[in-house]
Design a protein around this motif. Structure first.
Motif, PDB file in Angstrom:
ATOM      1  N   GLY A 190       0.805  -1.112   0.016  1.00 50.37           N
ATOM      2  CA  GLY A 190       0.068  -0.039  -0.010  1.00 50.37           C
ATOM      3  C   GLY A 190       0.943   1.210  -0.127  1.00 50.37           C
ATOM      4  N   LEU A 191       1.815   1.374   0.686  1.00 48.57           N
ATOM      5  CA  LEU A 191       2.851   2.417   0.683  1.00 48.57           C
ATOM      6  C   LEU A 191       3.471   2.545  -0.681  1.00 48.57           C
ATOM      7  CD1 LEU A 191       4.454   1.730   4.275  1.00 48.57           C
ATOM      8  CD2 LEU A 191       2.864   3.514   3.826  1.00 48.57           C
ATOM      9  N   ARG A 192       3.803   1.340  -1.137  1.00 49.63           N
ATOM     10  CA  ARG A 192       4.469   1.599  -2.747  1.00 49.63           C
ATOM     11  C   ARG A 192       3.637   2.127  -3.586  1.00 49.63           C
ATOM     12  NH1 ARG A 192       6.917  -3.123  -1.295  1.00 49.63           N
ATOM     13  NH2 ARG A 192       5.499  -4.027  -2.734  1.00 49.63           N
ATOM     14  N   ALA A 193       2.199   1.958  -3.329  1.00 48.40           N
ATOM     15  CA  ALA A 193       1.285   2.365  -4.203  1.00 48.40           C
ATOM     16  C   ALA A 193       0.868   3.830  -3.965  1.00 48.40           C
ATOM     17  CB  ALA A 193      -0.067   1.484  -4.279  1.00 48.40           C
ATOM     18  N   GLY A 194       1.508   4.457  -3.066  1.00 45.29           N
ATOM     19  CA  GLY A 194       1.485   5.854  -2.779  1.00 45.29           C
ATOM     20  C   GLY A 194       0.476   6.285  -1.734  1.00 45.29           C
ATOM     21  N   LEU A 195       0.066   5.294  -0.841  1.00 47.44           N
ATOM     22  CA  LEU A 195      -0.865   5.609   0.458  1.00 47.44           C
ATOM     23  C   LEU A 195       0.214   5.957   1.605  1.00 47.44           C
ATOM     24  CD1 LEU A 195      -3.354   2.417   0.235  1.00 47.44           C
ATOM     25  CD2 LEU A 195      -3.563   4.693  -1.044  1.00 47.44           C
ATOM     26  N   SER A 196      -0.404   6.734   2.498  1.00 43.25           N
ATOM     27  CA  SER A 196       0.059   7.012   3.568  1.00 43.25           C
ATOM     28  C   SER A 196      -0.308   6.210   4.680  1.00 43.25           C
ATOM     29  CB  SER A 196      -0.429   8.442   4.250  1.00 43.25           C
ATOM     30  OG  SER A 196      -1.814   8.407   4.253  1.00 43.25           O
ATOM     31  N   GLN A 197       0.455   6.039   5.617  1.00 37.23           N
ATOM     32  CA  GLN A 197       0.093   4.917   6.786  1.00 37.23           C
ATOM     33  C   GLN A 197      -1.319   5.313   7.298  1.00 37.23           C
ATOM     34  OE1 GLN A 197       1.926   2.149   7.854  1.00 37.23           O
ATOM     35  NE2 GLN A 197       0.127   1.719   8.946  1.00 37.23           N
ATOM     36  N   LYS A 198      -1.724   6.707   7.268  1.00 36.04           N
ATOM     37  CA  LYS A 198      -3.097   6.676   7.828  1.00 36.04           C
ATOM     38  C   LYS A 198      -4.119   6.470   6.857  1.00 36.04           C
ATOM     39  CE  LYS A 198      -5.332  11.294   9.265  1.00 36.04           C
ATOM     40  NZ  LYS A 198      -5.426  12.593   8.787  1.00 36.04           N
ATOM     41  N   GLU A 199      -3.751   6.651   5.464  1.00 33.16           N
ATOM     42  CA  GLU A 199      -4.834   5.854   4.672  1.00 33.16           C
ATOM     43  C   GLU A 199      -4.968   4.587   4.689  1.00 33.16           C
ATOM     44  OE1 GLU A 199      -4.164   9.649   1.399  1.00 33.16           O
ATOM     45  OE2 GLU A 199      -3.024   7.863   1.506  1.00 33.16           O
ATOM     46  N   ILE A 200      -3.886   3.716   4.953  1.00 34.38           N
ATOM     47  CA  ILE A 200      -3.776   2.383   5.243  1.00 34.38           C
ATOM     48  C   ILE A 200      -4.412   2.028   6.452  1.00 34.38           C
ATOM     49  CG2 ILE A 200      -2.174   0.446   5.493  1.00 34.38           C
ATOM     50  CD1 ILE A 200      -0.330   1.687   3.688  1.00 34.38           C
ATOM     51  N   ASP A 201      -4.285   2.755   7.616  1.00 32.91           N
ATOM     52  CA  ASP A 201      -5.013   2.327   8.836  1.00 32.91           C
ATOM     53  C   ASP A 201      -6.678   2.470   8.377  1.00 32.91           C
ATOM     54  OD1 ASP A 201      -2.626   2.288   9.967  1.00 32.91           O
ATOM     55  OD2 ASP A 201      -2.735   4.284  10.881  1.00 32.91           O
ATOM     56  N   LYS A 202      -7.076   3.571   7.638  1.00 29.45           N
ATOM     57  CA  LYS A 202      -8.409   3.602   7.197  1.00 29.45           C
ATOM     58  C   LYS A 202      -8.767   2.286   6.680  1.00 29.45           C
ATOM     59  CE  LYS A 202     -11.370   6.706   4.711  1.00 29.45           C
ATOM     60  NZ  LYS A 202     -11.415   8.041   3.946  1.00 29.45           N
ATOM     61  N   ILE A 203      -8.203   1.813   5.661  1.00 33.08           N
ATOM     62  CA  ILE A 203      -8.534   0.783   4.764  1.00 33.08           C
ATOM     63  C   ILE A 203      -8.794  -0.511   5.710  1.00 33.08           C
ATOM     64  CG2 ILE A 203      -7.480  -1.140   3.203  1.00 33.08           C
ATOM     65  CD1 ILE A 203      -6.172   1.012   1.978  1.00 33.08           C
ATOM     66  N   TYR A 204      -7.720  -0.779   6.861  1.00 34.03           N
ATOM     67  CA  TYR A 204      -7.967  -1.803   7.638  1.00 34.03           C
ATOM     68  C   TYR A 204      -9.304  -1.475   8.647  1.00 34.03           C
ATOM     69  CZ  TYR A 204      -3.781  -4.244   6.687  1.00 34.03           C
ATOM     70  OH  TYR A 204      -2.894  -4.951   5.913  1.00 34.03           O
ATOM     71  N   ARG A 205      -9.596  -0.125   8.911  1.00 34.44           N
ATOM     72  CA  ARG A 205     -10.970  -0.205   9.778  1.00 34.44           C
ATOM     73  C   ARG A 205     -12.097  -0.583   8.962  1.00 34.44           C
ATOM     74  NH1 ARG A 205      -8.175   4.703  11.341  1.00 34.44           N
ATOM     75  NH2 ARG A 205      -9.510   5.835   9.840  1.00 34.44           N
ATOM     76  N   GLN A 206     -11.929   0.044   7.600  1.00 30.44           N
ATOM     77  CA  GLN A 206     -13.238  -0.226   6.690  1.00 30.44           C
ATOM     78  C   GLN A 206     -13.356  -2.001   6.599  1.00 30.44           C
ATOM     79  OE1 GLN A 206     -12.112   2.262   3.458  1.00 30.44           O
ATOM     80  NE2 GLN A 206     -13.586   3.881   4.415  1.00 30.44           N
ATOM     81  N   VAL A 207     -12.178  -2.605   6.148  1.00 25.80           N
ATOM     82  CA  VAL A 207     -12.267  -3.819   6.030  1.00 25.80           C
ATOM     83  C   VAL A 207     -12.937  -4.740   7.362  1.00 25.80           C
ATOM     84  CG1 VAL A 207     -10.877  -6.024   5.329  1.00 25.80           C
ATOM     85  CG2 VAL A 207     -10.647  -3.920   4.093  1.00 25.80           C
ATOM     86  N   ARG A 208     -12.318  -4.377   8.424  1.00 25.47           N
ATOM     87  CA  ARG A 208     -12.936  -4.792   9.553  1.00 25.47           C
ATOM     88  C   ARG A 208     -14.276  -4.514   9.713  1.00 25.47           C
ATOM     89  NH1 ARG A 208     -10.567  -6.396  14.561  1.00 25.47           N
ATOM     90  NH2 ARG A 208     -12.020  -5.978  16.079  1.00 25.47           N
ATOM     91  N   ILE A 209     -14.743  -3.615   9.777  1.00 26.25           N
ATOM     92  CA  ILE A 209     -16.440  -3.324   9.314  1.00 26.25           C
ATOM     93  C   ILE A 209     -17.041  -4.337   8.716  1.00 26.25           C
ATOM     94  CG2 ILE A 209     -18.146  -1.607   8.807  1.00 26.25           C
ATOM     95  CD1 ILE A 209     -16.383   0.514   9.895  1.00 26.25           C
ATOM     96  N   PHE A 210     -16.413  -4.335   7.395  1.00 26.28           N
ATOM     97  CA  PHE A 210     -16.922  -5.218   6.331  1.00 26.28           C
ATOM     98  C   PHE A 210     -16.948  -6.547   6.943  1.00 26.28           C
ATOM     99  CE2 PHE A 210     -16.012  -8.462   2.978  1.00 26.28           C
ATOM    100  CZ  PHE A 210     -17.201  -8.190   2.313  1.00 26.28           C
ATOM    101  N   ILE A 211     -16.010  -7.107   7.277  1.00 20.91           N
ATOM    102  CA  ILE A 211     -15.908  -8.434   7.853  1.00 20.91           C
ATOM    103  C   ILE A 211     -17.037  -8.678   8.913  1.00 20.91           C
ATOM    104  CG2 ILE A 211     -14.370  -9.961   9.084  1.00 20.91           C
ATOM    105  CD1 ILE A 211     -11.971  -9.067   7.578  1.00 20.91           C
ATOM    106  N   HIS A 212     -17.115  -8.080   9.952  1.00 15.40           N
ATOM    107  CA  HIS A 212     -18.133  -7.786  10.985  1.00 15.40           C
ATOM    108  C   HIS A 212     -19.388  -7.711  10.653  1.00 15.40           C
ATOM    109  CE1 HIS A 212     -15.236  -7.759  14.728  1.00 15.40           C
ATOM    110  NE2 HIS A 212     -14.489  -7.760  13.448  1.00 15.40           N
ATOM    111  N   SER A 213     -19.838  -7.404   9.141  1.00 13.04           N
ATOM    112  CA  SER A 213     -21.102  -7.084   8.746  1.00 13.04           C
ATOM    113  C   SER A 213     -22.075  -8.305   8.843  1.00 13.04           C
ATOM    114  CB  SER A 213     -21.105  -6.269   7.667  1.00 13.04           C
ATOM    115  OG  SER A 213     -20.562  -7.162   6.623  1.00 13.04           O
ATOM    116  N   ARG A 214     -21.751  -9.480   9.278  1.00 14.72           N
ATOM    117  CA  ARG A 214     -22.540 -10.456   9.376  1.00 14.72           C
ATOM    118  C   ARG A 214     -22.606 -10.963  10.733  1.00 14.72           C
ATOM    119  NH1 ARG A 214     -24.222 -13.443   4.247  1.00 14.72           N
ATOM    120  NH2 ARG A 214     -24.348 -15.218   5.586  1.00 14.72           N
ATOM    121  N   PRO A 215     -23.508 -11.308  11.316  1.00 14.00           N
ATOM    122  CA  PRO A 215     -23.543 -11.872  12.615  1.00 14.00           C
ATOM    123  C   PRO A 215     -22.761 -12.924  13.081  1.00 14.00           C
ATOM    124  CG  PRO A 215     -25.755 -11.355  12.109  1.00 14.00           C
ATOM    125  CD  PRO A 215     -24.936 -11.381  11.021  1.00 14.00           C
ATOM    126  N   GLU A 216     -22.625 -13.824  12.245  1.00 15.11           N
ATOM    127  CA  GLU A 216     -21.545 -14.864  12.648  1.00 15.11           C
ATOM    128  C   GLU A 216     -20.361 -14.536  12.543  1.00 15.11           C
ATOM    129  OE1 GLU A 216     -22.725 -15.670   8.250  1.00 15.11           O
ATOM    130  OE2 GLU A 216     -23.497 -14.606   9.828  1.00 15.11           O
TER     131      GLU A 216
END
Ligand SMILES: [Zn+2]
Ligand SMILES: [Zn+2]
Length: 220
Positions: A190-216
């Protein structure tokens, strides 16, 4: 630590789903999605097999395995019916195989995939502004990938997504044990593609929300 794009023996990967899970757990991952290639010829059997596997994978193991598929090289009009079928059957992660520059993907594939009920558009090549806006509107992740060839347009995809506000995801697209890179190497991608660490942290937060989006999956 996650990777929501990998291939098993159910398509062109080298490992059984259980081997994949064990390899990823050993590499430090907590969640993976197994997303084998499908078209009309094998979607029913692949969906059945991956759901059978994930339903039996013990909840107390170190790694959670989500059932996925990758809609691959479809005639564009087939994305909608096949995504609908997979979702109805219980597939959690639906990937569209995007317009990578290193394979002869049918023009119009990015748009057709984004118009269907997918979660991730993989390696979307030189994705256009209009397609990036559609991804944003639908909340579909655009993928930055570690896969050779497909990864050549990561910087373009990242730039478009940042400029237009679409969501990004970092994934492996692994087919062999050697493709399983460490969680830190995935972040470095992600860093090599031009993202900042802050932007990468945001990706991880959004993916976490997606993964948690089903009760199981809420115990992660
Ligand atoms: Zn493949
Ligand atoms: Zn793939």
């Amino acid at each position: 630590m996650y990777n929501l794009h990998c291939h098993s023996l159910l398509s062109d990967g080298e490992l059984l789903p259980s081997e994949l899970a064990v390899h990823y757990a050993a590499a430090g991952y907590k969640v993976i999605a197994i997303t084998d290639h499908v078209d009309y010829s094998n979607i029913a059997s692949t969906v059945k097999a991956i759901l059978e596997f994930t339903r039996h994978w013990p909840k107390n193991r170190k790694i959670i395995v989500l059932p996925g598929i990758e809609l691959t090289h479809l005639p564009p009009e087939q994305f909608q019916p096949l995504a609908k079928y997979a979702r109805k059957e219980g597939i959690k992660v639906i990937i569209g195989h995007g317009e990578t520059l290193v394979e002869p993907v049918i023009p119009g594939t990015n748009r057709a995939a984004l118009e269907a009920d997918i979660d991730i558009l993989a390696h979307p090549g030189l994705i256009s502004e209009a397609e990036t806006k559609l991804a944003k509107k639908k909340g579909i992740f655009l993928e930055l990938t570690s896969r050779q060839g497909h990864r050549d347009t990561n910087a373009h995809v990242a730039e478009q997504a940042l400029k237009l506000g679409a969501r990004l995801i970092l994934n492996h697209d692994s087919h062999r044990p050697e493709d399983i890179i460490s969680p830190q190497d995935l972040i470095n991608l992600g860093l090599r593609a031009g993202l900042s660490q802050k932007e990468i942290d945001k990706i991880y937060r959004q993916v976490r929300i997606f993964i948690h989006s089903r009760p199981e999956n809420r115990t992660i």
